[in-house]
Design an enzyme around this catalytic site. Structure first.
Site, PDB file in Angstrom:
ATOM      1  CG  ASP A  32     -24.723   7.309   2.871  1.00  0.00           C
ATOM      2  OD1 ASP A  32     -24.033   6.302   3.121  1.00  0.00           O
ATOM      3  OD2 ASP A  32     -25.403   7.917   3.731  1.00  0.00           O
ATOM      4  CG  ASP A  34     -27.306   2.749   6.913  1.00  0.00           C
ATOM      5  OD1 ASP A  34     -28.143   2.149   7.596  1.00  0.00           O
ATOM      6  OD2 ASP A  34     -26.505   2.174   6.141  1.00  0.00           O
ATOM      7  CG  ASP A 211     -26.336  10.516   6.481  1.00  0.00           C
ATOM      8  OD1 ASP A 211     -25.676   9.725   5.782  1.00  0.00           O
ATOM      9  OD2 ASP A 211     -26.587  10.328   7.686  1.00  0.00           O
TER      10      ASP A 211
HETATM   11 MG   LIG Z   1     -25.058   7.767   5.839  1.00  0.00          MG
END
Ligand SMILES: [Mg+2]
Length: 256
Positions: A32, A34, A211
């Site tokens: 991923d 961001d 995240d």
């Molecule tokens: Mg993310």
């Protein structure tokens, strides 16, 4: 006013490592962007790509014989702009589209452009809620409230109204200080399964790192395919810098 869904915890199965193991040469890495490779920023356009990250990704791509892909909610073009001059395989738009290892772009799910009017209606509404940000994407619509948490309910309820118009096609995702209306028929897990069927990913051990709650499908797909799904909060103390250090260590660069 509707209750907003709470951020859910997704405990990892006992067989999944909490501490990230050292990166192995037979892995396929799905990352991923961001909050995983990049620190979260007040707005989507204000993220910073740290010095050295692109070079670490380039060297990882070489070490893993090309089996490194970005798996993100952003459009493909964003990734190329942020990681230039590096061009990696990408699954973008939450798995709705991808650039495959051979460079071809492909829709991975039967999604359609956003219904006309949603973006302008959202922009008009958010103009009344200072600090909220409208982020239109090709197939989804994100409303950010990091700068105005008092408007979280407002942006959620607006998206809820849109979703009610097309309940079969769209769902609301809860992200970090944002809600996103996105197609039901695409997710990061589907995109990872698609890429894992192709060289150079095929036959490798899939490892996905994300995240956010939007990443759970990616973690689940990696585990389903015999690999590892890591959560930045659980395994990297919630720190994208720790993810970057872990990646850098794998290519012999301790300082990135
Ligand atoms: Mg993310």
């Amino acid at each position: 006013m509707m209750n907003r869904p709470a951020l859910e915890a997704h405990p990892q199965p006992a067989t999944q490592p909490r501490q990230p193991p050292d990166i192995e040469s037979d892995w396929a890495l799905f990352l991923d962007l961001d909050g995983t490779l990049l620190d979260l920023a007040p707005t989507p356009t204000s993220v910073v790509v740290p010095d050295g990250l692109v070079d670490v990704l380039r060297r990882l791509h070489h070490r893993l014989h090309g089996a490194v892909a970005i798996v993100t909610g952003r459009p493909l073009a964003d990734i190329d702009q942020l990681l230039a001059p590096l061009v990696l395989p990408v699954a973008g738009n939450h798995g709705a589209s991808a650039r495959l290892p051979d460079g071809t772009q492909q829709a991975l799910a039967p999604v359609q452009p956003l219904p006309p009017g949603w973006v302008t209606q959202a922009q008009a509404a958010c103009a009344q809620w200072p600090g909220t940000i409208v982020e239109p994407k090709p197939y989804s619509l994100a409303l950010h409230y990091r700068l105005a948490p008092e408007h979280a309910d407002n942006v959620f309820n607006l998206l809820r109204c849109f979703a009610a118009e097309r309940a079969d096609d769209y769902e609301i995702l809860t992200a970090h200080y944002a809600y996103e209306l996105r197609p039901r028929h695409a997710d990061k897990g589907m995109a990872i399964e698609r890429l894992m069927a192709l060289a150079p990913f095929h036959g490798r051990v899939p490892v996905f790192i994300g995240d956010d709650v939007t990443d759970e499908s990616g973690r689940a797909a990696a585990r389903r395919l015999g690999g590892i799904g890591l959560d930045v909060g659980e395994s990297f103390s919630g720190s994208a810098a720790h993810v970057r250090q872990w990646l850098a260590k794998a290519v012999g660069d301790q300082d990135t």
